[in-house]
Design an enzyme around this catalytic site. Structure first.
Site, short mmCIF file in Angstrom:
data_model
loop_
_atom_site.label_atom_id
_atom_site.label_comp_id
_atom_site.label_asym_id
_atom_site.label_seq_id
_atom_site.Cartn_x
_atom_site.Cartn_y
_atom_site.Cartn_z
N ASP A 138 0.86 -1.19 0.00
CA ASP A 138 0.00 0.00 0.00
C ASP A 138 0.89 1.24 0.00
O ASP A 138 1.78 1.38 0.84
CB ASP A 138 -0.90 -0.01 1.24
CG ASP A 138 -1.94 1.11 1.21
OD1 ASP A 138 -3.13 0.81 1.13
OD2 ASP A 138 -1.54 2.29 1.26
N ASP A 164 -3.99 2.34 -5.18
CA ASP A 164 -2.65 2.34 -4.56
C ASP A 164 -2.33 1.09 -3.76
O ASP A 164 -1.44 1.11 -2.94
CB ASP A 164 -2.47 3.60 -3.69
CG ASP A 164 -3.07 3.44 -2.30
OD1 ASP A 164 -4.08 2.72 -2.17
OD2 ASP A 164 -2.51 4.02 -1.37
N GLU A 165 -3.06 0.02 -4.00
CA GLU A 165 -2.69 -1.19 -3.26
C GLU A 165 -2.97 -2.47 -4.02
O GLU A 165 -3.86 -2.52 -4.87
CB GLU A 165 -3.37 -1.22 -1.89
CG GLU A 165 -4.84 -1.44 -1.89
CD GLU A 165 -5.43 -1.20 -0.50
OE1 GLU A 165 -5.59 -2.17 0.23
OE2 GLU A 165 -5.72 -0.03 -0.19
#
Ligand code: DGT
Ligand code: CA
Ligand code: CA
Length: 360
Positions: A9, A109-110
């Protein structure tokens, strides 16, 4: 073989990107906003960097409140620029995909990475991969990420959140119970506010409390399925696989060195992007029918132009069609300059000969 699963993340993602983009705001508290447009300051905070969080400004907060907190302080407020964030996100997802057997992107974003085969189940190798991914994200994009390593997605996710920012948390099979033991149930991924409240009402505060509560008793309150799920969470049990999402399209967007409407300069960028795309096409054994160009002008207005052709996997087709589409765009928008340009293929078909979509 026990699986080795990684969860990555990125740290204060949008805010870090904006800091990197503008040296003048680097190191300052930065707040990224989604303006609703109803009035000048209506809307909510999308995210803030850690400096702004130290003042108590955080995601979801109304902009008006954030501004009130920031009053008299040197806090930077910026609107979201999703196209830009997606562009960087894609590059990072690509580099992570290269370092895993399978990758499941879960948000901008992960992602979860299964590295079991790649490492032969060897933890030292997995830790090397985690460090290498962090290093690449740092050197290529000047960003930090927090990584969790464990034997399943659930614990890996909690681990990545454990030391933020720039963390690396390793929780091996035999450490899971101790790792979770004193965590509040609200920190167990997937347990929301309502369930936390219901558990608290039963006198359950921590994972340990939850694990010691009788399954039968849990069933009475939550029903069979949910009770089992909660019980498993308390012990860090999760068999869910890392599942690559089937892509509907594949795109590459790049930022031009300077704003321009020079056809040759933009065309060169397209060729550069196409080279990158060709690697993905070959790797995934994918063919396509539709080619698009994406233009983002200096006012950040995005336009897409497309053409559809018989099924092909030839990159030269992408280049040729993009050129025609670009000429058309420039003719129709003689007074616009481009900041970014992108290419996209869609109507994808994956060859069955390839093992799966694993490489996507
Ligand atoms: P972190 O992971 O705690 O270091 O910080 P972020 O900013 O990366 O937070 P994360 O991972 O929850 O979310 C990734 C991005 O998604 C974040 O940079 C902005 C966006 N985002 C997160 N929460 C919200 C929200 O409540 N509203 C909106 N509009 N966007 C959000
Ligand atoms: Ca994040
Ligand atoms: Ca996230």
């Amino acid at each position: 073989m026990k699986r080795i699963i990684m969860h990555v993340d990125l740290d204060s993602f949008y805010a870090s990107l904006e800091e990197n983009r503008d040296p003048a705001i680097k190191g300052k508290p930065v707040v990224i906003c989604v303006y609703s447009g109803r009035s000048e300051e209506s809307g909510a905070v999308s995210t803030s960097n850690y400096k702004a969080r130290a003042f108590g400004i955080k995601a979801g907060m109304p902009i008006v409140i954030a501004k009130r907190i920031a009053k008299g302080k040197d806090v930077v407020f910026l609107p979201v620029d999703m196209d830009y964030y997606r562009e960087i996100s894609e590059r990072i997802m690509d580099l992570m995909e290269e370092e895993s057997d399978t990758m499941e992107q879960v948000s901008i974003d992960e992602a979860y990475l299964d590295v079991t085969e790649l490492t032969d189940g060897n933890w030292d190798k997995a830790i090397e991969i985690a460090k290498s991914i962090k290093e690449k994200i740092s050197s290529q994009e000047e960003l930090t990420a927090s990584v969790g390593l464990s034997t399943n997605k659930f614990v890996a996710k909690i681990a990545s959140d454990f030391q933020k920012p720039n963390g690396l948390t390793i929780v091996k099979e035999e450490e899971i119970i101790n790792f979770l033991k004193y965590m509040s149930v609200s920190n167990l991924h997937g347990i929301g506010e309502k369930t936390t409240k219901a558990l608290n009402d039963l006198g359950i505060q921590t994972a340990k409390d939850l694990s010691e509560y009788g399954l039968k008793e849990l069933e009475e309150v939550f029903g069979k399925n949910k009770a089992r799920l909660l019980h498993n969470k308390s012990l860090g049990i999760d068999d869910s696989p890392v599942e690559p999402r089937e892509k509907k399209q594949l795109s590459r967007i790049g930022t031009l060195k300077e704003d321009t409407n020079d056809q040759n300069v933009i065309y060169e960028k397209i060729i550069e992007l196409a080279k990158d795309m060709e690697i993905r096409i070959l790797k995934n054994n994918v063919s396509f029918r539709t080619v698009s160009i994406i233009t983002i002008d200096t006012e950040l207005k995005t336009q897409t132009k497309s053409d559809t052709i018989p099924q092909t996997r030839e990159i030269q087709k992408v280049i040729n069609i993009s050129k025609v589409l670009l000429e058309k765009y420039l003719k129709e928008n003689p007074d616009k300059k481009l900041r970014r340009v992108g290419i996209r293929i869609s109507n994808l078909e994956f060859s069955k000969a390839q093992k799966t979509l694993d490489d996507f």
